[in-house]
Write a protein that holds these residues in place. Structure first.
Motif, short mmCIF file in Angstrom:
data_model
loop_
_atom_site.label_atom_id
_atom_site.label_comp_id
_atom_site.label_asym_id
_atom_site.label_seq_id
_atom_site.Cartn_x
_atom_site.Cartn_y
_atom_site.Cartn_z
N LEU A 129 10.83 6.67 -0.80
CA LEU A 129 10.49 5.83 0.35
C LEU A 129 11.70 5.44 1.19
CD1 LEU A 129 7.78 3.50 -1.26
CD2 LEU A 129 7.46 5.59 0.11
N HIS A 130 12.89 5.88 0.77
CA HIS A 130 14.14 5.56 1.49
C HIS A 130 14.31 4.04 1.67
CE1 HIS A 130 14.48 9.83 2.29
NE2 HIS A 130 13.24 9.81 2.74
N VAL A 131 14.11 3.34 0.56
CA VAL A 131 14.22 1.88 0.52
C VAL A 131 15.08 1.55 -0.69
CG1 VAL A 131 12.91 -0.27 0.34
CG2 VAL A 131 11.92 1.66 1.53
N THR A 132 15.77 0.41 -0.64
CA THR A 132 16.64 0.05 -1.77
C THR A 132 15.81 -0.28 -3.01
OG1 THR A 132 16.70 -2.30 -1.22
CG2 THR A 132 18.39 -0.90 -0.20
N SER A 133 16.41 -0.07 -4.17
CA SER A 133 15.72 -0.39 -5.44
C SER A 133 15.34 -1.86 -5.54
CB SER A 133 16.59 0.03 -6.62
OG SER A 133 16.61 1.44 -6.72
N PRO A 134 16.21 -2.81 -5.12
CA PRO A 134 15.79 -4.22 -5.19
C PRO A 134 14.54 -4.51 -4.34
CG PRO A 134 18.17 -4.09 -4.94
CD PRO A 134 17.64 -2.69 -4.76
N MET A 146 0.83 -1.20 0.00
CA MET A 146 0.00 0.00 0.00
C MET A 146 0.87 1.25 0.00
SD MET A 146 -2.97 -1.23 -0.30
CE MET A 146 -3.60 0.40 -0.49
N THR A 147 1.98 1.21 0.70
CA THR A 147 2.90 2.36 0.74
C THR A 147 3.43 2.67 -0.65
OG1 THR A 147 3.52 1.88 3.03
CG2 THR A 147 5.05 3.24 1.76
N VAL A 148 3.81 1.63 -1.39
CA VAL A 148 4.31 1.83 -2.76
C VAL A 148 3.19 2.39 -3.64
CG1 VAL A 148 5.16 0.66 -4.84
CG2 VAL A 148 6.14 0.11 -2.60
N MET A 187 6.35 6.26 -12.97
CA MET A 187 7.54 6.56 -12.16
C MET A 187 8.59 5.49 -12.37
SD MET A 187 5.85 7.80 -8.56
CE MET A 187 7.43 8.34 -7.88
N MET A 188 9.84 5.87 -12.21
CA MET A 188 10.92 4.90 -12.27
C MET A 188 11.11 4.29 -10.88
SD MET A 188 13.52 6.72 -15.03
CE MET A 188 14.83 6.72 -13.93
N VAL A 189 11.60 3.05 -10.85
CA VAL A 189 11.85 2.36 -9.58
C VAL A 189 12.77 3.20 -8.71
CG1 VAL A 189 12.95 0.34 -8.53
CG2 VAL A 189 11.38 0.04 -10.44
N SER A 190 13.78 3.82 -9.31
CA SER A 190 14.72 4.62 -8.54
C SER A 190 14.03 5.82 -7.87
CB SER A 190 15.87 5.11 -9.42
OG SER A 190 15.38 5.88 -10.49
N GLU A 191 13.03 6.41 -8.52
CA GLU A 191 12.27 7.52 -7.92
C GLU A 191 11.50 7.04 -6.69
OE1 GLU A 191 10.38 10.49 -10.98
OE2 GLU A 191 10.21 8.45 -11.78
#
Length: 160
Positions: free
Chosen positions: A61-66, A35-37, A52-56
């Motif tokens: 969200l201050h979480v890693t891309s993986p 839900m946060t994503v 949006m790009m994954v990196s954005e």
């Protein structure tokens, strides 16, 4: 040093608050992290863009891309988001909510608003504002005063 009774009362309050699991409730079986994503995509996607790009998302969200990539895979499997190739940069993948994702996010937002409005009714406006102020203060304290195991171990060395 803080009064032991006050520290104990604060600890008990934090433990009770944690047991309420107000932020861990699922919406239609979707995890809070999902839900946060979806909220991030809904609130931060610029109009007239392919997504949006994954990196954005990761940065916001201050979480890693993986980690975001794994969540996106699950959301895509559930039909809540779709990936598309960026028309201006064929190497980039863009993420956006599907119609189903929009509906689930809207429902989650309604549940969230209902919950918070209920809390405000329960506490009243004055106590709600006080709670908000205190929570901001708690956040600031912990952000400015991180404690780690090394701090505890080094403070024990001084007492020996």
């Amino acid at each position: 040093m803080t009064d032991n009774t006050t520290a104990h009362k604060l600890l008990q309050a934090f433990m009770q608050f944690n047991k309420a699991e107000w932020n861990r409730r699922t919406i239609e079986g979707h995890k809070p992290s999902e839900m946060t994503v979806m909220f991030c995509i809904k609130k931060k996607m610029k109009p007239n863009t392919p997504g949006m790009m994954v990196s954005e998302i990761s940065s916001l969200l201050h979480v890693t891309s993986p980690t975001i990539t794994q969540l996106i895979k699950g959301l895509e499997t559930k039909g809540l988001v779709e990936r598309t190739i960026d028309p201006s940069d064929r190497r980039a993948v863009r993420i956006k909510l599907t119609d189903k994702g929009e509906k689930v996010t809207a429902k989650a937002e309604a549940v969230f608003n209902l919950s918070f409005n209920g809390l405000i009714s329960y506490l009243g406006e004055e106590e709600s504002n006080l709670l908000a102020d205190l929570l901001f203060k708690v956040f600031t304290y912990y952000k400015e005063n991180p404690v780690c195991l090394e701090d505890i171990e080094s403070s024990g060395d001084d007492e020996a």
